[in-house]
Motif scaffolding. Sequence first.
Motif, PDB file in Angstrom:
ATOM      1  N   GLY A  58       0.674  -1.133  -0.203  1.00  0.00           N
ATOM      2  CA  GLY A  58      -0.225   0.052  -0.029  1.00  0.00           C
ATOM      3  C   GLY A  58       1.031   1.384   0.212  1.00  0.00           C
ATOM      4  N   LEU A  59       1.429   1.018  -0.523  1.00  0.00           N
ATOM      5  CA  LEU A  59       3.344   2.140  -0.148  1.00  0.00           C
ATOM      6  C   LEU A  59       2.702   2.127  -1.922  1.00  0.00           C
ATOM      7  N   SER A  60       3.475   4.013  -2.025  1.00  0.00           N
ATOM      8  CA  SER A  60       4.335   3.974  -3.845  1.00  0.00           C
ATOM      9  C   SER A  60       5.358   4.358  -3.375  1.00  0.00           C
ATOM     10  N   GLU A  61       6.159   4.170  -4.273  1.00  0.00           N
ATOM     11  CA  GLU A  61       7.375   3.906  -4.357  1.00  0.00           C
ATOM     12  C   GLU A  61       8.149   5.407  -3.873  1.00  0.00           C
ATOM     13  N   ALA A  62       7.162   6.631  -4.637  1.00  0.00           N
ATOM     14  CA  ALA A  62       7.636   7.936  -3.395  1.00  0.00           C
ATOM     15  C   ALA A  62       7.248   8.252  -1.920  1.00  0.00           C
ATOM     16  N   GLY A  63       6.971   7.353  -1.499  1.00  0.00           N
ATOM     17  CA  GLY A  63       6.044   7.894  -0.152  1.00  0.00           C
ATOM     18  C   GLY A  63       6.289   6.624   0.565  1.00  0.00           C
ATOM     19  N   ILE A  64       7.126   5.677   0.547  1.00  0.00           N
ATOM     20  CA  ILE A  64       7.493   5.140   1.988  1.00  0.00           C
ATOM     21  C   ILE A  64       8.425   5.445   2.450  1.00  0.00           C
ATOM     22  N   PHE A  65       9.895   6.150   2.278  1.00  0.00           N
ATOM     23  CA  PHE A  65      10.906   6.451   2.987  1.00  0.00           C
ATOM     24  C   PHE A  65      10.032   8.284   3.551  1.00  0.00           C
ATOM     25  N   GLU A  66       9.097   8.398   3.262  1.00  0.00           N
ATOM     26  CA  GLU A  66       8.223   9.945   4.034  1.00  0.00           C
ATOM     27  C   GLU A  66       7.639   9.123   4.893  1.00  0.00           C
ATOM     28  N   PHE A  67       6.734   7.853   4.291  1.00  0.00           N
ATOM     29  CA  PHE A  67       6.339   7.675   6.290  1.00  0.00           C
ATOM     30  C   PHE A  67       7.042   7.091   6.969  1.00  0.00           C
TER      31      PHE A  67
END
Length: 118
Positions: A58-67
Amino acid sequence: ALLVSLIFLTLHMLVNPLTDPVDNWLLTMTHLSLVVLYLAILILKVCNTSIEACSEFGLSEAGIFEFFVFFALALVVLMIIVAIFLMYYSDNAPKIVIAARKYSISPSTIVKRVLARN
């Protein structure tokens, strides 16, 4: 590393090896931070290997790090708040016990009254 950290976290929570409760809470939060860090690294490595597996989380490639950055930041802030509260409580614990004996009430009632005033 994740498995070892989970084992140490579980053993620490079961045994509570330190005599000071503040130290036990700080060590628990430190172990928990390590588990979250290793979990984040594991998910990042899985996402580097397969984008499809990352989207199944449920994580996009761009949103993983920020999460994980925001989650780790929230965990650190929570650890600091708990540490400050426990240090304040442990410093005032003898005073609370003396007041509880003087007025024949439970120490938790005194803590509730003090927190209600603040």
